[in-house]
Design a protein around this motif. Structure first.
Motif, PDB file in Angstrom:
ATOM      1  N   VAL A  51      27.778  16.702  -5.766  1.00 23.19           N
ATOM      2  CA  VAL A  51      28.911  16.190  -6.528  1.00 23.19           C
ATOM      3  C   VAL A  51      30.016  17.241  -6.668  1.00 23.19           C
ATOM      4  O   VAL A  51      31.142  16.914  -7.024  1.00 23.19           O
ATOM      5  CB  VAL A  51      28.466  15.718  -7.929  1.00 23.19           C
ATOM      6  N   TYR A  52      29.679  18.498  -6.408  1.00 19.26           N
ATOM      7  CA  TYR A  52      30.659  19.580  -6.500  1.00 19.26           C
ATOM      8  C   TYR A  52      30.820  20.272  -5.161  1.00 19.26           C
ATOM      9  O   TYR A  52      31.915  20.363  -4.617  1.00 19.26           O
ATOM     10  CB  TYR A  52      30.239  20.571  -7.577  1.00 19.26           C
ATOM     11  N   HIS A  53      29.713  20.760  -4.620  1.00 14.73           N
ATOM     12  CA  HIS A  53      29.746  21.334  -3.280  1.00 14.73           C
ATOM     13  C   HIS A  53      29.891  20.207  -2.266  1.00 14.73           C
ATOM     14  O   HIS A  53      29.179  19.202  -2.324  1.00 14.73           O
ATOM     15  CB  HIS A  53      28.472  22.126  -3.001  1.00 14.73           C
ATOM     16  N   ARG A  54      30.811  20.374  -1.363  1.00 18.74           N
ATOM     17  CA  ARG A  54      31.061  19.347  -0.365  1.00 18.74           C
ATOM     18  C   ARG A  54      29.948  19.321   0.681  1.00 18.74           C
ATOM     19  O   ARG A  54      29.407  20.374   1.033  1.00 18.74           O
ATOM     20  CB  ARG A  54      32.404  19.592   0.332  1.00 18.74           C
ATOM     21  N   PRO A  55      29.596  18.128   1.172  1.00 21.14           N
ATOM     22  CA  PRO A  55      28.577  18.053   2.231  1.00 21.14           C
ATOM     23  C   PRO A  55      29.014  18.854   3.455  1.00 21.14           C
ATOM     24  O   PRO A  55      30.155  18.791   3.884  1.00 21.14           O
ATOM     25  CB  PRO A  55      28.507  16.555   2.539  1.00 21.14           C
ATOM     26  N   GLU A  98      37.997  20.435 -19.194  1.00 22.96           N
ATOM     27  CA  GLU A  98      39.109  19.489 -19.314  1.00 22.96           C
ATOM     28  C   GLU A  98      39.816  19.202 -17.989  1.00 22.96           C
ATOM     29  O   GLU A  98      40.748  18.399 -17.952  1.00 22.96           O
ATOM     30  CB  GLU A  98      40.144  20.041 -20.308  1.00 22.96           C
ATOM     31  N   VAL A  99      39.409  19.842 -16.887  1.00 24.61           N
ATOM     32  CA  VAL A  99      40.154  19.682 -15.636  1.00 24.61           C
ATOM     33  C   VAL A  99      40.068  18.241 -15.138  1.00 24.61           C
ATOM     34  O   VAL A  99      39.132  17.503 -15.455  1.00 24.61           O
ATOM     35  CB  VAL A  99      39.639  20.645 -14.540  1.00 24.61           C
ATOM     36  N   ASP A 100      41.075  17.857 -14.343  1.00 23.63           N
ATOM     37  CA  ASP A 100      41.124  16.485 -13.851  1.00 23.63           C
ATOM     38  C   ASP A 100      40.978  16.376 -12.339  1.00 23.63           C
ATOM     39  O   ASP A 100      41.208  15.322 -11.750  1.00 23.63           O
ATOM     40  CB  ASP A 100      42.432  15.823 -14.280  1.00 23.63           C
ATOM     41  N   SER A 101      40.568  17.484 -11.689  1.00 21.97           N
ATOM     42  CA  SER A 101      40.349  17.433 -10.246  1.00 21.97           C
ATOM     43  C   SER A 101      39.365  18.516  -9.836  1.00 21.97           C
ATOM     44  O   SER A 101      39.243  19.556 -10.507  1.00 21.97           O
ATOM     45  CB  SER A 101      41.666  17.635  -9.486  1.00 21.97           C
ATOM     46  N   VAL A 102      38.665  18.251  -8.745  1.00 23.38           N
ATOM     47  CA  VAL A 102      37.711  19.237  -8.230  1.00 23.38           C
ATOM     48  C   VAL A 102      38.441  20.488  -7.772  1.00 23.38           C
ATOM     49  O   VAL A 102      37.929  21.611  -7.923  1.00 23.38           O
ATOM     50  CB  VAL A 102      36.891  18.623  -7.069  1.00 23.38           C
ATOM     51  N   GLU A 103      39.654  20.337  -7.243  1.00 24.78           N
ATOM     52  CA  GLU A 103      40.430  21.499  -6.787  1.00 24.78           C
ATOM     53  C   GLU A 103      40.730  22.437  -7.947  1.00 24.78           C
ATOM     54  O   GLU A 103      40.603  23.668  -7.826  1.00 24.78           O
ATOM     55  CB  GLU A 103      41.720  21.030  -6.122  1.00 24.78           C
ATOM     56  N   GLN A 139      23.431   7.909  -6.240  1.00 25.33           N
ATOM     57  CA  GLN A 139      23.904   9.248  -5.905  1.00 25.33           C
ATOM     58  C   GLN A 139      25.066   9.177  -4.929  1.00 25.33           C
ATOM     59  O   GLN A 139      26.061   9.898  -5.079  1.00 25.33           O
ATOM     60  CB  GLN A 139      22.758  10.073  -5.314  1.00 25.33           C
ATOM     61  N   VAL A 140      24.952   8.315  -3.927  1.00 27.28           N
ATOM     62  CA  VAL A 140      26.037   8.159  -2.956  1.00 27.28           C
ATOM     63  C   VAL A 140      27.304   7.673  -3.650  1.00 27.28           C
ATOM     64  O   VAL A 140      28.411   8.179  -3.402  1.00 27.28           O
ATOM     65  CB  VAL A 140      25.621   7.179  -1.841  1.00 27.28           C
ATOM     66  N   ALA A 141      27.163   6.703  -4.560  1.00 29.63           N
ATOM     67  CA  ALA A 141      28.328   6.168  -5.260  1.00 29.63           C
ATOM     68  C   ALA A 141      28.970   7.221  -6.153  1.00 29.63           C
ATOM     69  O   ALA A 141      30.199   7.363  -6.193  1.00 29.63           O
ATOM     70  CB  ALA A 141      27.914   4.949  -6.090  1.00 29.63           C
ATOM     71  N   VAL A 142      28.162   7.986  -6.864  1.00 28.62           N
ATOM     72  CA  VAL A 142      28.693   9.025  -7.755  1.00 28.62           C
ATOM     73  C   VAL A 142      29.380  10.112  -6.949  1.00 28.62           C
ATOM     74  O   VAL A 142      30.472  10.577  -7.296  1.00 28.62           O
ATOM     75  CB  VAL A 142      27.568   9.615  -8.625  1.00 28.62           C
ATOM     76  N   ALA A 143      28.739  10.541  -5.857  1.00 28.79           N
ATOM     77  CA  ALA A 143      29.330  11.601  -5.034  1.00 28.79           C
ATOM     78  C   ALA A 143      30.673  11.166  -4.463  1.00 28.79           C
ATOM     79  O   ALA A 143      31.594  11.985  -4.310  1.00 28.79           O
ATOM     80  CB  ALA A 143      28.367  11.973  -3.904  1.00 28.79           C
ATOM     81  N   ALA A 144      30.821   9.881  -4.177  1.00 27.75           N
ATOM     82  CA  ALA A 144      32.060   9.398  -3.565  1.00 27.75           C
ATOM     83  C   ALA A 144      33.165   9.144  -4.582  1.00 27.75           C
ATOM     84  O   ALA A 144      34.346   9.301  -4.273  1.00 27.75           O
ATOM     85  CB  ALA A 144      31.775   8.109  -2.790  1.00 27.75           C
ATOM     86  N   GLN A 145      32.801   8.770  -5.817  1.00 29.29           N
ATOM     87  CA  GLN A 145      33.817   8.295  -6.747  1.00 29.29           C
ATOM     88  C   GLN A 145      33.831   8.998  -8.100  1.00 29.29           C
ATOM     89  O   GLN A 145      34.890   9.118  -8.714  1.00 29.29           O
ATOM     90  CB  GLN A 145      33.634   6.792  -6.994  1.00 29.29           C
ATOM     91  N   ALA A 146      32.678   9.410  -8.600  1.00 29.31           N
ATOM     92  CA  ALA A 146      32.624   9.853  -9.999  1.00 29.31           C
ATOM     93  C   ALA A 146      31.876  11.163 -10.180  1.00 29.31           C
ATOM     94  O   ALA A 146      31.185  11.365 -11.175  1.00 29.31           O
ATOM     95  CB  ALA A 146      31.972   8.750 -10.851  1.00 29.31           C
ATOM     96  N   GLY A 147      32.023  12.060  -9.208  1.00 33.62           N
ATOM     97  CA  GLY A 147      31.296  13.320  -9.291  1.00 33.62           C
ATOM     98  C   GLY A 147      31.917  14.351 -10.208  1.00 33.62           C
ATOM     99  O   GLY A 147      31.247  15.281 -10.655  1.00 33.62           O
ATOM    100  N   LEU A 148      33.204  14.217 -10.519  1.00 35.98           N
ATOM    101  CA  LEU A 148      33.905  15.247 -11.294  1.00 35.98           C
ATOM    102  C   LEU A 148      33.299  15.498 -12.673  1.00 35.98           C
ATOM    103  O   LEU A 148      33.119  16.658 -13.049  1.00 35.98           O
ATOM    104  CB  LEU A 148      35.394  14.894 -11.417  1.00 35.98           C
ATOM    105  N   PRO A 149      32.979  14.472 -13.479  1.00 35.40           N
ATOM    106  CA  PRO A 149      32.393  14.754 -14.798  1.00 35.40           C
ATOM    107  C   PRO A 149      31.112  15.575 -14.707  1.00 35.40           C
ATOM    108  O   PRO A 149      30.894  16.482 -15.525  1.00 35.40           O
ATOM    109  CB  PRO A 149      32.133  13.356 -15.373  1.00 35.40           C
ATOM    110  N   LEU A 150      30.260  15.272 -13.721  1.00 31.73           N
ATOM    111  CA  LEU A 150      29.035  16.060 -13.548  1.00 31.73           C
ATOM    112  C   LEU A 150      29.360  17.479 -13.109  1.00 31.73           C
ATOM    113  O   LEU A 150      28.780  18.448 -13.615  1.00 31.73           O
ATOM    114  CB  LEU A 150      28.128  15.380 -12.524  1.00 31.73           C
TER     115      LEU A 150
END
Length: 546
Positions: free
Chosen positions: A436-440, A358-363, A307-318
């Motif tokens: 993964v979407y909402h920031r800590p 299709e977006v490529d960023s959380v922003e 979870q820590v790894a996904v939240a830091a690097q690969a959270g966008l797809p989720l």
């Protein structure tokens, strides 16, 4: 294999033969749940578990006198076992394992039990005892069967222990069994989700079986009477006001304890709740979810690491999947309940859902979600009956504090939903504060808020629409303070009742095809999110009603 403990319990050898994935989940990840079979098994063992009898050193000759619940181990074999009964006769010992049910027709016991008993026999031999056979006592039929520890069974047992250690040393659990008749009776079927996992990985075709256990009969307990105190007496949760018991519930019938405002809870009740994995949740008097007390966190360390790894690097797809689910569910709710034409909003929501995928960023995803929320809430009032408008006028979303009754209802129901998903996240093994979407953010259960996205329309907002239109809340159910609107206690109870009914509503799962309550859906989706983070399935699929 350095991380594998030196001693493997013989009971885990049994589990490994039954299902390698069950063994991994239960021993390596320390995940366990009871079902009727496990509870009955403990009841059958109640007498032997008390211990008793005598079992000295093997050098003492014939030291065994019906010893019960005997712990034995062998460092050379790497095995440890708690033997139900050890009987001694003519200088020999005979281990006896107590089992529920009856023996199979084809032999003295099933394969997992045979290997477990042989492992116990080998441990006794290693400790100097003469042991060439063992027995099973089957409680239902009250009969014994005998198993000879021949070379073939011994070799099979030792080979099983070697394979077990290889599986235990792996980073990931073995895949689930495919269409196995073992799965429906397994106590971990609701954690493993074998058919659902196999469905996503393409190992099976067609619709998964409904293997998830039925919803527990236990339900949340809500206490909002100011000055109330909660305690426990004779395994019943008692609510006291002015030292008088005003309600009493069996602890086994309680799944959560929810306290609003100035309500006290005893230390004894907290201890009992922790032992039974019952979360205790606190809300402010205005209905804000403020915190939760729980027992020890899950031992599923690997999930939190991933979870820590996904939240830091690969959270966008989720995050993309979650927001797509939210937008599509908002569109569905609007189409089903609007009393006026909303073609423009429906078309815009469809377009925004496609863009979100299709977006490529959380922003960019945040921008799309904001646009979808404006379009959706701009048409939200069309779902309310005309005769309810006035009191329940709605001009858009506002909060902190909500400035009208509809926003007050939305905020309160979002808090209830996030509370439930925080409890679910804890039970699955997540850190609910790392999303993964909402920031800590300090005090914010970010992952629970992530999971809530797809359920806001179909649970929380649906309850608001129905509660308003059905007259379950009225104008006198609210109080206005300094421009903010809050629920009065009777209206709050009505809204909670409507929310709990919604969770108990059965719906056909759009991915798996079986009927399931929304209460169970929350857990299934959280477990599938965990499976996606662990790499067991290729992607997370949000729950979207058709």
């Amino acid at each position: 294999m350095a991380d594998v403990p030196e001693l493997v319990p013989a009971r885990m050898v049994n589990e490994f033969v039954y299902c390698p994935r069950l063994f991994y989940l239960e021993w390596v990840q320390a995940r366990f749940e009871d079902n009727a079979d496990t509870v009955h098994g403990r009841y059958v063992h109640r007498n032997v578990d008390r211990g008793g009898g005598r079992m000295g050193e093997s050098s003492e000759g014939d030291p065994v006198r019906d010893a019960r619940s005997v712990l034995v181990s062998s460092e050379r074999l790497g095995l440890i076992a708690k033997t139900d009964i050890v009987e001694g006769s003519d200088g020999r010992v005979v281990p006896v394992e107590v089992k529920r049910g009856r023996p199979p027709k084809h032999g003295p016991a099933w394969e997992p039990e045979l290997v477990q008993l042989a492992a116990i026999g080998l441990i006794l031999r290693e400790n100097g005892y003469d042991c060439d056979h063992g027995q099973f006592y089957f409680a239902s039929s009250r009969e014994r069967t005998t198993v000879e520890f021949d070379d073939r069974l011994v070799h099979r047992t030792l080979d099983t222990v070697d394979r077990l250690r290889e599986v235990a040393a792996a980073d990931d659990p073995p895949p689930p069994l495919v269409d196995s008749p073992k799965c429906p009776r397994c106590s971990l079927v609701g954690i493993c989700l074998p058919d659902e996992t196999n469905f996503h990985t393409g190992r099976v075709d067609g619709t998964p079986r409904r293997l998830t256990p039925r919803d527990s009969a236990a339900r949340p307990l809500y206490v909002g009477q100011q000055g109330a105190r909660l305690g426990i007496s004779q395994r019943r949760v008692e609510v006291m006001v002015n030292r008088e018991v005003v309600s009493s519930e069996r602890l086994i019938d309680v799944s959560q304890i929810n306290l609003t405002g100035n309500v006290q809870v005893s230390t004894q009740l907290l201890h009992a709740a922790f032992r039974q994995d019952i979360p205790v949740c606190w809300f402010s008097y205005g209905g804000w979810f403020q915190g939760m007390a729980h027992g020890l966190p899950s031992k599923h360390v690997e999930l939190r690491r991933r979870q820590v790894a996904v939240a830091a690097q690969a959270g966008l797809p989720l995050a993309r999947q979650m927001i797509v689910g939210k937008i599509r569910n908002s569109r569905t709710l609007l189409m089903r309940n609007s009393r006026e034409p909303v073609d423009s909003a429906v078309a815009q929501l469809k377009e925004l859902a496609a863009k979100a995928a299709e977006v490529d960023s959380v922003e960019s995803l945040l921008g799309i979600e904001g646009a979808a929320a404006r379009s959706y809430f701009g048409s939200f009032a069309t779902m309310l009956k005309d005769d309810r408008l006035g009191t329940f006028d709605f001009g858009g979303r506002n909060r902190r504090p909500p400035r009208d009754p509809v926003n007050c209802l939305l905020s309160f129901l979002y808090a209830l939903l996030v509370k439930d998903l925080t409890a679910v996240a804890f039970s699955v093994g997540f850190d609910p504060y790392l999303g993964v979407y909402h920031r800590p953010r300090f005090g914010r259960p970010a992952l629970a808020l992530d999971l809530a996205e797809e359920f806001r329309p179909i649970i929380a907002e649906s309850v608001v629409v129905n509660a308003v239109n059905n007259g379950e809340v009225a104008a006198n159910g609210f109080v206005v303070r300094a421009g903010g609107v809050a629920l009065e206690q009777p209206a709050r109870r009505a809204v909670i009742a409507a929310y709990e009914r919604r969770l108990d509503h059965e719906v056909t799962h759009p991915t798996y095809g079986y009927k399931i309550t929304y209460r169970r859906v929350l857990e299934v989706q959280a477990r599938m999110l965990a499976a996606s983070m662990l790499g067991e399935i290729p992607e997370y699929v949000p729950f979207m009603t058709r």
